[in-house]
Design a protein around this motif. Structure first.
Motif, PDB file in Angstrom:
ATOM      1  N   VAL A   1       0.900  -1.675   0.235  1.00  0.00           N
ATOM      2  CA  VAL A   1      -0.270  -0.271  -0.014  1.00  0.00           C
ATOM      3  C   VAL A   1       1.263   0.997   0.008  1.00  0.00           C
ATOM      4  CG1 VAL A   1      -1.458   1.850   1.321  1.00  0.00           C
ATOM      5  CG2 VAL A   1      -1.913  -1.615   1.309  1.00  0.00           C
ATOM      6  N   ASP A   2       0.567   2.590  -0.603  1.00  0.00           N
ATOM      7  CA  ASP A   2       1.409   3.748  -1.641  1.00  0.00           C
ATOM      8  C   ASP A   2       0.536   4.046  -0.890  1.00  0.00           C
ATOM      9  OD1 ASP A   2       3.985   2.127  -1.423  1.00  0.00           O
ATOM     10  OD2 ASP A   2       3.499   2.426  -3.430  1.00  0.00           O
ATOM     11  N   PHE A   3       0.696   5.818   0.024  1.00  0.00           N
ATOM     12  CA  PHE A   3       0.141   6.522  -0.300  1.00  0.00           C
ATOM     13  C   PHE A   3       0.259   8.307   0.249  1.00  0.00           C
ATOM     14  CE2 PHE A   3       0.868   5.585   4.050  1.00  0.00           C
ATOM     15  CZ  PHE A   3       1.289   6.759   4.679  1.00  0.00           C
ATOM     16  N   LEU A   4       1.889   8.509  -0.247  1.00  0.00           N
ATOM     17  CA  LEU A   4       2.171   9.806  -0.648  1.00  0.00           C
ATOM     18  C   LEU A   4       2.385   9.970  -1.622  1.00  0.00           C
ATOM     19  CD1 LEU A   4       4.608   9.149   2.964  1.00  0.00           C
ATOM     20  CD2 LEU A   4       2.487  10.832   2.805  1.00  0.00           C
ATOM     21  N   LEU A   5       1.913  11.067  -2.196  1.00  0.00           N
ATOM     22  CA  LEU A   5       2.715  11.136  -3.713  1.00  0.00           C
ATOM     23  C   LEU A   5       2.691  12.325  -3.689  1.00  0.00           C
ATOM     24  CD1 LEU A   5       1.840  10.317  -6.162  1.00  0.00           C
ATOM     25  CD2 LEU A   5      -0.814  11.636  -6.884  1.00  0.00           C
ATOM     26  N   PHE A   6       3.339  12.995  -4.962  1.00  0.00           N
ATOM     27  CA  PHE A   6       3.783  14.463  -4.937  1.00  0.00           C
ATOM     28  C   PHE A   6       3.832  14.813  -6.196  1.00  0.00           C
ATOM     29  CE2 PHE A   6       6.374  13.920  -0.508  1.00  0.00           C
ATOM     30  CZ  PHE A   6       5.299  15.087  -0.248  1.00  0.00           C
ATOM     31  N   TYR A   7       3.260  15.945  -6.490  1.00  0.00           N
ATOM     32  CA  TYR A   7       3.054  15.847  -8.246  1.00  0.00           C
ATOM     33  C   TYR A   7       3.304  17.456  -8.624  1.00  0.00           C
ATOM     34  CZ  TYR A   7      -0.932  17.224  -5.852  1.00  0.00           C
ATOM     35  OH  TYR A   7      -2.098  17.898  -5.505  1.00  0.00           O
ATOM     36  N   LEU A   8       2.853  17.907  -9.337  1.00  0.00           N
ATOM     37  CA  LEU A   8       3.311  19.082 -10.144  1.00  0.00           C
ATOM     38  C   LEU A   8       2.110  19.593 -11.168  1.00  0.00           C
ATOM     39  CD1 LEU A   8       7.260  19.389 -11.980  1.00  0.00           C
ATOM     40  CD2 LEU A   8       6.329  20.012  -9.047  1.00  0.00           C
ATOM     41  N   LYS A   9       1.960  20.151 -11.354  1.00  0.00           N
ATOM     42  CA  LYS A   9       0.357  20.671 -12.117  1.00  0.00           C
ATOM     43  C   LYS A   9       1.023  21.586 -12.838  1.00  0.00           C
ATOM     44  CE  LYS A   9      -2.991  20.101  -8.689  1.00  0.00           C
ATOM     45  NZ  LYS A   9      -4.577  20.499  -7.774  1.00  0.00           N
ATOM     46  N   ASP A  10      -0.258  22.440 -14.538  1.00  0.00           N
ATOM     47  CA  ASP A  10       0.319  23.637 -14.882  1.00  0.00           C
ATOM     48  C   ASP A  10      -0.905  24.322 -14.305  1.00  0.00           C
ATOM     49  OD1 ASP A  10      -2.230  22.011 -15.473  1.00  0.00           O
ATOM     50  OD2 ASP A  10      -1.498  21.864 -17.440  1.00  0.00           O
TER      51      ASP A  10
END
Length: 176
Positions: free
Chosen positions: A131-140
């Motif tokens: 189970v994974d739950f930490l999500l880092f991302y970039l948005k436009d």
């Protein structure tokens, strides 16, 4: 007691890093509690809960290893990766028990690695995935996600920090 016998006992009674296994247990408990919370509170495979404009708590499964490597092995990866995790955890337990407690950095690195490996091992054995739950991302500018780092968990953090610390200590430590 004479001075000589006192020094003999003090030299032969050096503590090993065994007490650092408590850190491993803390990592395992924290990892399992956070995964349990995630599964119970976040819908599977959604955008989850936005914490920051670049960070969400999500609920996804990783059937493979880091970055979902080997996820398409048809189920055999569960046993292969579990065997590797168990072997590595045992190796690091032995290393920890053979390391002097005074070498705190080494002991912490080994303990973090052990806790992380066992935390993910528990998931693999119980579910067949992690189970994974930490999500880092970039948005436009329109709010669309343009890049996302693969989701991860507390156990992954512990393994990475432990491994990083081992590398740093290998370069800068005077210990043998």
């Amino acid at each position: 007691m004479s001075r000589n016998s006192s020094s003999i006992f003090s030299n032969t009674r050096q503590r090993n890093g065994g007490r650092y296994l408590l850190l491993s247990i803390l990592v395992i408990v924290l990892d399992q509690i956070t995964k349990y919370w995630c599964v119970g509170n976040i819908d599977y495979n959604t955008r989850g809960i936005e914490v920051l404009p670049f960070f969400n708590l999500v609920h996804v499964y990783n059937y493979g290893a880091a970055f979902s490597m080997f996820a398409d092995w048809g189920g055999v990866q569960r046993y292969v990766l579990s065997g590797i995790a168990l072997f590595m955890a045992l190796v690091f337990v032995i290393m920890l028990l053979r390391t002097k407690a005074s070498l705190k950095g080494h002991c912490i690195a080994y303990a973090l690695f052990i806790g992380g490996a066992i935390g993910n091992l528990i998931d693999r054995l119980m579910h067949g995935y992690v189970v994974d739950f930490l999500l880092f991302y970039l948005k436009d500018e329109q709010g669309n996600i343009t890049w996302a780092y693969p989701a991860f968990n507390v156990a992954d953090i512990a393994v990475c920090v432990g491994a990083f610390l081992m590398v740093v200590l290998a370069f800068f430590s005077k210990a043998k």
